[in-house]
Design a protein around this motif. Structure first.
Motif, mmCIF file in Angstrom:
data_model
loop_
_atom_site.group_PDB
_atom_site.id
_atom_site.type_symbol
_atom_site.label_atom_id
_atom_site.label_comp_id
_atom_site.label_asym_id
_atom_site.label_seq_id
_atom_site.Cartn_x
_atom_site.Cartn_y
_atom_site.Cartn_z
ATOM 1 N N LEU A 1 0.869 -1.171 0.000
ATOM 2 C CA LEU A 1 0.000 0.000 0.000
ATOM 3 C C LEU A 1 0.913 1.231 0.000
ATOM 4 O O LEU A 1 1.796 1.344 0.837
ATOM 5 N N VAL A 2 0.683 2.132 -0.997
ATOM 6 C CA VAL A 2 1.545 3.320 -1.075
ATOM 7 C C VAL A 2 0.674 4.570 -0.977
ATOM 8 O O VAL A 2 -0.325 4.684 -1.682
ATOM 9 N N VAL A 3 1.055 5.472 -0.069
ATOM 10 C CA VAL A 3 0.327 6.738 0.057
ATOM 11 C C VAL A 3 1.302 7.867 -0.278
ATOM 12 O O VAL A 3 2.349 8.002 0.354
ATOM 13 N N GLU A 4 0.943 8.649 -1.280
ATOM 14 C CA GLU A 4 1.854 9.680 -1.790
ATOM 15 C C GLU A 4 1.219 11.056 -1.697
ATOM 16 O O GLU A 4 -0.001 11.177 -1.816
ATOM 17 N N SER B 1 2.591 6.911 15.129
ATOM 18 C CA SER B 1 3.014 5.862 16.081
ATOM 19 C C SER B 1 1.952 4.774 16.137
ATOM 20 O O SER B 1 2.265 3.586 16.270
ATOM 21 N N LEU B 2 0.684 5.180 15.970
ATOM 22 C CA LEU B 2 -0.389 4.184 15.914
ATOM 23 C C LEU B 2 -0.214 3.322 14.658
ATOM 24 O O LEU B 2 -0.315 2.089 14.709
ATOM 25 N N VAL B 3 0.070 4.009 13.527
ATOM 26 C CA VAL B 3 0.272 3.285 12.265
ATOM 27 C C VAL B 3 1.378 2.240 12.428
ATOM 28 O O VAL B 3 1.213 1.070 12.086
ATOM 29 N N LYS B 4 2.497 2.664 12.984
ATOM 30 C CA LYS B 4 3.652 1.761 13.123
ATOM 31 C C LYS B 4 3.307 0.565 14.014
ATOM 32 O O LYS B 4 3.627 -0.576 13.706
ATOM 33 N N GLY C 1 4.115 -6.666 9.596
ATOM 34 C CA GLY C 1 4.403 -6.011 8.321
ATOM 35 C C GLY C 1 5.529 -5.008 8.462
ATOM 36 O O GLY C 1 6.259 -5.007 9.453
ATOM 37 N N GLY C 2 5.671 -4.128 7.455
ATOM 38 C CA GLY C 2 6.739 -3.133 7.519
ATOM 39 C C GLY C 2 6.252 -1.816 6.932
ATOM 40 O O GLY C 2 5.298 -1.795 6.154
ATOM 41 N N ILE C 3 6.896 -0.720 7.367
ATOM 42 C CA ILE C 3 6.533 0.583 6.808
ATOM 43 C C ILE C 3 7.798 1.381 6.512
ATOM 44 O O ILE C 3 8.759 1.329 7.283
ATOM 45 N N GLU C 4 7.811 2.048 5.350
ATOM 46 C CA GLU C 4 8.975 2.871 4.995
ATOM 47 C C GLU C 4 8.488 4.244 4.592
ATOM 48 O O GLU C 4 7.380 4.382 4.083
ATOM 49 N N VAL C 5 9.376 5.219 4.807
ATOM 50 C CA VAL C 5 9.031 6.560 4.372
ATOM 51 C C VAL C 5 10.135 7.053 3.442
ATOM 52 O O VAL C 5 11.317 6.792 3.673
ATOM 53 N N THR D 1 5.227 3.682 2.323
ATOM 54 C CA THR D 1 4.925 2.365 1.736
ATOM 55 C C THR D 1 4.734 1.362 2.867
ATOM 56 O O THR D 1 5.601 1.233 3.734
ATOM 57 N N VAL D 2 3.588 0.700 2.828
ATOM 58 C CA VAL D 2 3.293 -0.302 3.861
ATOM 59 C C VAL D 2 3.272 -1.681 3.207
ATOM 60 O O VAL D 2 2.649 -1.863 2.160
#
Ligand code: ADP
Length: 458
Positions: free
Chosen positions: A385-388, A423-426, A434-438, A449-450
């Motif tokens: 999932l990508v949020v731009e 912080s909630l998202v993470k 899962g993983g999250i990158e900025v 990107t999640v």
């Protein structure tokens, strides 16, 4: 039973088994040796008598009885009987009663086997064949090995005494040994007892060693470190949360108090009420997030996760983000997928929706055009999932910190917020394994990107 006593007992059992077996072997060998030696002496005595009687013409049974009666090498309670080929007794030396019964069947057995030995109530007997000029005699010699047996009994007594003393000694040594072996553990226990919830900063002394106890101490110290951090984070969290709640509450009561100072026009009342409603909505959102945060904090992977279609989550999040601020614009790109499974993850629907809502709201909030682009696709075992956005962007040094509780970077401008969205998202992404990158830099927009595992592989 304490480990110390258990170790000592085990030590004693092991050592006594070894010692017991060794003593038993020694005793049995000594008993065998005594018997062999006595039988060989009986044999010598029998052969000697037979030779004198049969081979020396000058010696007859009477003379032999006199000679042997006085012999210093006679064995205790010795009896020697010699039979000729017809089993007729030629000579009997020793007591008249015949302490050992001699049946013809036994004599036959001697002639068949060459030798027979017997023992009745500590009295030993050896019967054997004696040949002379093709004539076959049978010599039966018997006696009591008083000295040999006494020696053996003595030996056994010494062994039992040594064994018992050894046991006691081994138990005492075992306890001392166990205490020494366990003393680092004891120290560890004392150290640990001295640490309470209020002094989690204390650490256990580890010493210089690298043995199991040192490893245990290191593990405890690690645990304390994590506990201390968790305590610290929790304390800060409560402090920050109440601070965040107080700000809008103070604003609300301030506005209402000013409003009440004098008579106002209808328009003034409406303006204040509108502002209060806005503050109340912000408060509401904050309490919603805190609630979700608490939920995510206490949740674990073991909680009931169900298959969740991420496309549905994205659409629901889009509606919610646009409801929060009607100025928000969210474009959605969802790749064509062959099967719904390709964009289905295993998780908690409400928490996953909060991930997308927060990312979308941030993207709109920190962009002058209030626009966010969200795309979703499934490749391999992951759903991506990508949020731009094309907004203010985030400085590289803030990339790590924005996921901390209540952290707000300096790029926020006048945008409202409390610093708990990411912080909630993470936390939720972590919970779903899962993983999250900025990826972002100031002024050039931001991309989050999640990655989440597909339901079938989770
Ligand atoms: P906030 O309520 O402040 O938005 P968040 O936890 O959601 O709290 O975000 C933490 C910080 O990360 C924000 O204060 C902001 O500085 C930065 N941030 C988050 N999303 C974006 C984005 N899309 N663009 C620029 N900065 C962002």
């Amino acid at each position: 039973m304490t480990i110390r006593t258990r170790l000592a007992v085990q030590f004693v059992v092991l050592a006594s088994l070894t010692l017991g077996v060794a003593f038993a072997v020694v005793y049995l060998r000594a008993a065998d040796f005594r018997q062999d030696e006595f039988l060989s002496r009986l044999h010598d005595r029998g052969v000697n008598a037979a030779k004198l009687l049969i081979q020396v013409e000058q010696v007859d049974d009477k003379l032999l009885r006199i000679m042997e009666g006085k012999s210093p090498v006679r064995l205790p309670e010795e009896e020697i009987t010699i039979f000729d080929e017809a089993n007729v007794e030629l000579l009997h030396l020793g007591g008249n009663a015949g302490l050992m019964a001699i049946e013809p069947a036994m004599l036959d057995s001697v002639r068949a086997n060459g030798r027979v030995k017997r023992m009745v109530e500590e009295r030993e007997m050896l019967a054997f064949e004696f040949e002379d000029e093709a004539r076959r005699y049978v010599v039966v010699a018997s006696g009591r090995d008083i000295y040999g047996r006494r020696k053996l009994r003595n030996q056994a007594r010494v062994m039992v005494a040594t064994f018992l003393t050894g046991l006691l000694l081994m138990f005492l040594v075992g306890r001392v040994y166990a205490r020494r072996a366990l003393s680092p553990l004891q120290r560890l226990v004392v150290d640990l007892q001295g640490i309470g919830a209020s002094d989690l900063g204390k650490r256990i002394k580890m010493g210089a060693g690298s043995d199991e106890i040192a490893q245990l101490a290191a593990s405890f110290n690690d645990l304390l470190e994590r506990l201390q951090t968790a305590f610290h984070v929790q304390k800060n969290f409560i402090g920050n949360a109440s601070h965040e709640m107080r700000t809008p509450l103070t604003a609300i009561s301030g506005q209402l108090e000013v409003l009440l100072l004098k008579e106002r026009t209808g328009e003034e009342y409406r303006a204040v009420v509108r502002s209060v409603v806005e503050d109340m909505q912000a408060l509401n959102r904050l309490s919603d997030r805190l609630l979700l945060m608490a939920q995510a904090e206490t949740a674990s992977a073991a909680m009931t996760f169900a298959p969740v279609r991420m496309d549905e989550v994205v659409w629901a999040a889009r509606s919610e983000a646009m409801r929060t601020d009607p100025a928000n614009r969210v474009d959605v790109i969802i790749d064509e997928v062959e099967e719904a499974d390709d964009i289905t993850v295993k998780g908690n629907e409400a928490l996953l929706r909060s991930v997308v809502v927060n990312l979308l709201e941030n993207a709109c909030k920190y962009s002058s055009d209030n626009r966010a682009l969200v795309s979703l696709n499934g490749s391999g075992t992951m759903v991506r999932l990508v949020v731009e956005d094309h907004g203010v962007g985030i400085a590289p040094e803030d990339h790590e910190r924005i996921f901390e509780n209540f952290y707000r970077a300096r790029n926020t401008g006048g945008a409202k917020g409390h610093g708990i969205g990411l912080s909630l998202v993470k936390r939720v992404v972590d919970l779903h394994d899962g993983g999250i990158e900025v990826s972002s830099s100031l002024g050039s927009g931001t991309t989050f990107t999640v990655h989440l595992r597909k339901a079938e592989t989770a």
